[in-house]
Motif scaffolding. Structure first.
Motif, short mmCIF file in Angstrom:
data_model
loop_
_atom_site.label_atom_id
_atom_site.label_comp_id
_atom_site.label_asym_id
_atom_site.label_seq_id
_atom_site.Cartn_x
_atom_site.Cartn_y
_atom_site.Cartn_z
N PRO A 168 67.67 -20.07 12.83
CA PRO A 168 67.98 -19.53 14.16
C PRO A 168 68.62 -20.56 15.07
O PRO A 168 69.55 -20.23 15.84
CB PRO A 168 66.62 -19.08 14.68
N GLU A 169 68.19 -21.81 14.99
CA GLU A 169 68.76 -22.86 15.84
C GLU A 169 70.22 -23.12 15.48
O GLU A 169 71.07 -23.28 16.37
CB GLU A 169 67.95 -24.15 15.71
N GLN A 170 70.55 -23.15 14.20
CA GLN A 170 71.93 -23.37 13.78
C GLN A 170 72.82 -22.19 14.18
O GLN A 170 73.94 -22.38 14.64
CB GLN A 170 71.98 -23.58 12.27
N VAL A 171 72.30 -20.98 14.00
CA VAL A 171 73.08 -19.79 14.35
C VAL A 171 73.27 -19.72 15.86
O VAL A 171 74.35 -19.36 16.35
CB VAL A 171 72.39 -18.53 13.80
N SER A 204 84.71 -21.87 17.48
CA SER A 204 84.98 -22.19 16.08
C SER A 204 85.17 -20.95 15.21
O SER A 204 85.63 -21.08 14.06
CB SER A 204 83.83 -23.04 15.51
N TRP A 205 84.86 -19.75 15.73
CA TRP A 205 85.03 -18.55 14.90
C TRP A 205 85.54 -17.33 15.68
O TRP A 205 85.89 -16.31 15.07
CB TRP A 205 83.72 -18.17 14.22
N TRP A 217 84.62 -6.46 15.63
CA TRP A 217 83.76 -7.61 15.33
C TRP A 217 83.75 -8.04 13.86
O TRP A 217 83.67 -9.24 13.57
CB TRP A 217 82.33 -7.33 15.76
N PRO A 218 83.79 -7.12 12.88
CA PRO A 218 83.61 -7.57 11.49
C PRO A 218 84.55 -8.67 11.04
O PRO A 218 84.12 -9.58 10.31
CB PRO A 218 83.80 -6.27 10.69
N SER A 219 85.82 -8.64 11.43
CA SER A 219 86.74 -9.70 11.00
C SER A 219 86.26 -11.06 11.49
O SER A 219 86.27 -12.06 10.75
CB SER A 219 88.15 -9.43 11.52
N PHE A 220 85.84 -11.11 12.76
CA PHE A 220 85.34 -12.37 13.30
C PHE A 220 84.02 -12.78 12.66
O PHE A 220 83.76 -13.97 12.46
CB PHE A 220 85.20 -12.27 14.82
N PHE A 221 83.19 -11.79 12.33
CA PHE A 221 81.92 -12.11 11.69
C PHE A 221 82.13 -12.73 10.30
O PHE A 221 81.32 -13.55 9.85
CB PHE A 221 81.05 -10.87 11.58
N HIS A 222 83.19 -12.33 9.61
CA HIS A 222 83.50 -12.98 8.34
C HIS A 222 83.79 -14.46 8.55
O HIS A 222 83.38 -15.31 7.75
CB HIS A 222 84.71 -12.31 7.67
N VAL A 223 84.52 -14.77 9.63
CA VAL A 223 84.81 -16.18 9.93
C VAL A 223 83.53 -16.91 10.34
O VAL A 223 83.31 -18.06 9.94
CB VAL A 223 85.88 -16.29 11.04
N LEU A 224 82.68 -16.26 11.12
CA LEU A 224 81.40 -16.84 11.49
C LEU A 224 80.58 -17.20 10.25
O LEU A 224 80.03 -18.31 10.14
CB LEU A 224 80.62 -15.88 12.37
N GLN A 257 78.54 -21.16 6.49
CA GLN A 257 78.31 -21.45 5.08
C GLN A 257 78.92 -22.78 4.66
O GLN A 257 78.32 -23.56 3.91
CB GLN A 257 78.90 -20.34 4.22
N HIS A 258 80.13 -23.10 5.19
CA HIS A 258 80.88 -24.23 4.66
C HIS A 258 81.13 -25.37 5.65
O HIS A 258 81.40 -26.50 5.23
CB HIS A 258 82.24 -23.75 4.13
N HIS A 259 81.08 -25.07 6.96
CA HIS A 259 81.53 -26.08 7.93
C HIS A 259 80.62 -26.24 9.14
O HIS A 259 81.04 -26.82 10.15
CB HIS A 259 82.95 -25.75 8.39
N ALA A 260 79.40 -25.75 9.08
CA ALA A 260 78.51 -25.83 10.24
C ALA A 260 78.35 -27.28 10.69
O ALA A 260 78.12 -28.17 9.88
CB ALA A 260 77.15 -25.24 9.89
N GLY A 261 78.48 -27.49 11.97
CA GLY A 261 78.32 -28.82 12.53
C GLY A 261 79.54 -29.70 12.47
O GLY A 261 79.55 -30.79 13.06
#
Length: 270
Positions: A23-26, A38-39, A130-137, A142-146
């Motif tokens: 939850p903190e990361q999200v 970023s998304w 929203w779904p297109s942006f949620f894919h980027v989120l 998954q790959h670039h958090a932080g």
């Protein structure tokens, strides 16, 4: 899903997505300026009750919402009085719920109070927006958090139908025959080449959009499409870059905007 209508006059639409992370990361991704940028769109957040969320959609379109609930890392509500021209304020609620396996559900609820269905189509359109942006989120978490991130966004407006605008855009980019699984390489004059793979080409009631994951000029994601948006036909390129090369890659934004504006000159008044 149609608009949910309640006896009180409240009308709402709900969209959700499952993403990796605590939850903190999200929360960092959906409730801070750098995270949202970023998304989604370049955004500034004053994270507190009474603070604001301002997102820049390009071409002078900046949304401004006042935060009415701030409960990190699980819930926030912001009310926007400018979203619907001449209409009621729209409240947007963001909820983060932990799930097993290191995942969370992000739920977004848009709601307003009205005695007629005059505004239903506009809030209902968020279900396909929203779904297109949620894919980027999801990809970002998954790959670039932080990681460091930077974006390049270009927007133009035109006339006709979304399909006609897409065909023109795709033809100019060499994407007329684009399909999922293809390698992507496009390079308008003066820009660094975009290279990667096409994840999806999707048609919806609002328009046509392509989603790709990028390897060059930096790791990231691209959303390219033509959509009906608030009564206008909008053509957009949204490029999200991550890692050490992100800022350098995003410096092409002005060139992308110049190219898109030349490809879709502003409609002249009749």
């Amino acid at each position: 899903m149609s608009v949910k209508k309640e006896p009180s006059g409240r009308r709402s639409v709900q969209v959700e997505v499952e993403v990796p992370g605590t939850p903190e990361q999200v929360w960092q991704a959906i409730a801070t300026g750098p995270g949202i940028s970023s998304w989604f769109m370049p955004c500034q957040v004053d994270g507190r009750v009474g603070g604001s969320i301002a997102c820049d959609f390009g071409s002078g379109m900046v949304s401004g919402a006042k935060i009415t609930v701030w409960e990190p890392p699980h819930r926030l509500v912001a009310e926007d009085s400018t979203w619907l021209q001449g209409g009621p304020p729209v409240a947007t609620e963001w909820i983060v719920e932990a799930r097993g396996g290191g995942k969370c559900v992000v739920r977004v609820v848009h709601s307003l109070y009205a005695s007629t269905d005059q505004w239903d189509d506009q809030i209902e359109s968020t279900e396909t927006g929203w779904p297109s942006f949620f894919h980027v989120l999801r990809y970002y978490l998954q790959h670039h958090a932080g990681e460091r991130s930077a974006t390049a966004h270009a927007v133009a407006f035109t006339t006709g139908t979304p399909e006609e605008a897409w065909n023109r855009l795709a033809g100019a980019l060499g994407l007329a025959d684009a399909r999922a699984g293809q390698r992507l390489r496009v390079q308008p004059p003066g820009t660094a080449a975009l290279a990667g793979s096409i994840e999806q080409l999707e048609r919806s009631p609002q328009g046509v959009g392509l989603r790709a994951w990028l390897a060059e000029p930096a790791p990231g994601a691209a959303l390219i499409g033509a959509y009906n948006c608030m009564g206008m036909l909008m053509v957009s390129l949204q490029l999200y870059y991550y890692g050490e090369r992100a800022e350098a890659a995003a410096r092409d934004q002005a060139r992308w905007q110049e190219w898109l504006g030349a490809t879709f000159p502003a409609p002249q008044p009749a």
